[in-house]
Write an enzyme that holds these catalytic residues in place. Structure first.
Site, PDB file in Angstrom:
ATOM      1  N   LYS A  28       0.821  -1.221   0.000  1.00  0.00           N
ATOM      2  CA  LYS A  28       0.000   0.000   0.000  1.00  0.00           C
ATOM      3  C   LYS A  28       0.854   1.272   0.000  1.00  0.00           C
ATOM      4  O   LYS A  28       0.334   2.372  -0.047  1.00  0.00           O
ATOM      5  CB  LYS A  28      -0.899   0.029   1.254  1.00  0.00           C
TER       6      LYS A  28
ATOM      7  N   LYS B 263       2.634   2.197   2.624  1.00  0.00           N
ATOM      8  CA  LYS B 263       2.580   2.777   3.973  1.00  0.00           C
ATOM      9  C   LYS B 263       3.717   2.228   4.812  1.00  0.00           C
ATOM     10  O   LYS B 263       3.967   1.020   4.789  1.00  0.00           O
ATOM     11  CB  LYS B 263       1.266   2.355   4.651  1.00  0.00           C
TER      12      LYS B 263
HETATM   13  N1  CTP Z   1     -10.485   6.363  11.046  1.00  0.00           N
HETATM   14  C1  CTP Z   1     -11.531   7.179  11.537  1.00  0.00           C
HETATM   15  N2  CTP Z   1     -11.253   8.443  11.977  1.00  0.00           N
HETATM   16  C2  CTP Z   1      -9.986   8.917  11.941  1.00  0.00           C
HETATM   17  C3  CTP Z   1      -8.921   8.104  11.466  1.00  0.00           C
HETATM   18  C4  CTP Z   1      -9.207   6.832  11.029  1.00  0.00           C
HETATM   19  O1  CTP Z   1     -12.689   6.759  11.571  1.00  0.00           O
HETATM   20  N3  CTP Z   1      -9.762  10.166  12.353  1.00  0.00           N
HETATM   21  C5  CTP Z   1     -10.795   5.043  10.552  1.00  0.00           C
HETATM   22  C6  CTP Z   1     -10.419   4.872   9.085  1.00  0.00           C
HETATM   23  O2  CTP Z   1     -11.420   5.451   8.264  1.00  0.00           O
HETATM   24  C7  CTP Z   1     -10.332   3.369   8.970  1.00  0.00           C
HETATM   25  C8  CTP Z   1      -9.775   2.962  10.344  1.00  0.00           C
HETATM   26  O3  CTP Z   1      -9.997   4.077  11.223  1.00  0.00           O
HETATM   27  O4  CTP Z   1     -11.616   2.806   8.810  1.00  0.00           O
HETATM   28  C9  CTP Z   1      -8.311   2.613  10.297  1.00  0.00           C
HETATM   29  O5  CTP Z   1      -7.671   3.710   9.694  1.00  0.00           O
HETATM   30  P1  CTP Z   1      -6.110   3.856   9.464  1.00  0.00           P
HETATM   31  O6  CTP Z   1      -5.851   4.058   8.022  1.00  0.00           O
HETATM   32  O7  CTP Z   1      -5.365   2.793  10.161  1.00  0.00           O
HETATM   33  O8  CTP Z   1      -5.850   5.218  10.280  1.00  0.00           O
HETATM   34  P2  CTP Z   1      -5.570   6.678   9.776  1.00  0.00           P
HETATM   35  O9  CTP Z   1      -5.413   7.535  10.990  1.00  0.00           O
HETATM   36  O10 CTP Z   1      -6.581   7.108   8.755  1.00  0.00           O
HETATM   37  O11 CTP Z   1      -4.130   6.487   9.083  1.00  0.00           O
HETATM   38  P3  CTP Z   1      -3.455   7.322   7.890  1.00  0.00           P
HETATM   39  O12 CTP Z   1      -3.384   8.754   8.310  1.00  0.00           O
HETATM   40  O13 CTP Z   1      -2.074   6.673   7.763  1.00  0.00           O
HETATM   41  O14 CTP Z   1      -4.298   7.095   6.667  1.00  0.00           O
END
Ligand code: CTP
Length: 153
Positions: free
Chosen positions: A45, A47
């Site tokens: 991905k 990441k």
């Molecule tokens: N999620 C959420 N609210 C946030 C951050 C994440 O509801 N503020 C949800 C995402 O939409 C996903 C889940 O948590 O369904 C896991 O998200 P993840 O990608 O691990 O976390 P993120 O904080 O979004 O990471 P990144 O910034 O790397 O995308």
């Protein structure tokens, strides 16, 4: 009938947005399964995580409302997971809106509003900023301590 809910994510640097999402998912059914992306899948991905898979999975598994954690190895496994675990609801944050509509033939698909103003990438940026500031501060602090030590000799 009691529903089985499934979701997927990286859950790096576990934060309040993750917790709120899991709690909302828990309220949607009787059993909550979370697919945590493996380090190898995160490479695919693009990441890079700060916390390795074993620890991210252990943290998610320790959350009361989570019934089962499975490794997420690939994009393709969702359909077979939905079948294998008799999933009723696939749910994920709305940053993925529309992306998993192909599962609608097999289960309900729900996109939940993300918690505002928090994300792993945001935390990483803050940490980078903080570290670069604090490395200067740290050097200054060490210099001051050095001066004090010499004076106290
Ligand atoms: N999620 C959420 N609210 C946030 C951050 C994440 O509801 N503020 C949800 C995402 O939409 C996903 C889940 O948590 O369904 C896991 O998200 P993840 O990608 O691990 O976390 P993120 O904080 O979004 O990471 P990144 O910034 O790397 O995308």
């Amino acid at each position: 009938m009691e529903k089985t809910v499934i979701t997927y994510g990286t859950f790096d640097m576990f934060h309040i947005g993750h917790l709120k999402l899991l709690k909302r998912l828990d309220a949607m059914g009787a059993k909550l399964i979370v697919g945590v992306s493996t380090d190898e899948f995160n490479d695919v991905k693009g990441k890079k995580t700060l916390i390795p898979y074993d620890q991210r999975a252990a943290i998610v598994e320790a959350i009361d409302c989570v019934d089962m954690v499975i490794p997420e190895h690939s994009w393709d496994q969702k359909l077979s997971d939905v079948e294998q675990y008799s999933v009723d609801v696939f749910a994920i944050g709305d940053d993925w809106s529309g992306k998993f509509d192909f599962l609608k033939d097999y289960c309900e698909v729900v996109y939940l509003e993300r918690t505002k103003d928090i994300s792993t990438s945001g935390l990483k940026k803050s940490l980078t900023r903080l570290l670069s500031v604090s490395s200067e501060d740290l050097t200054n602090a060490f210099n001051v301590l050095d001066i004090l030590r010499k004076e106290l000799r």
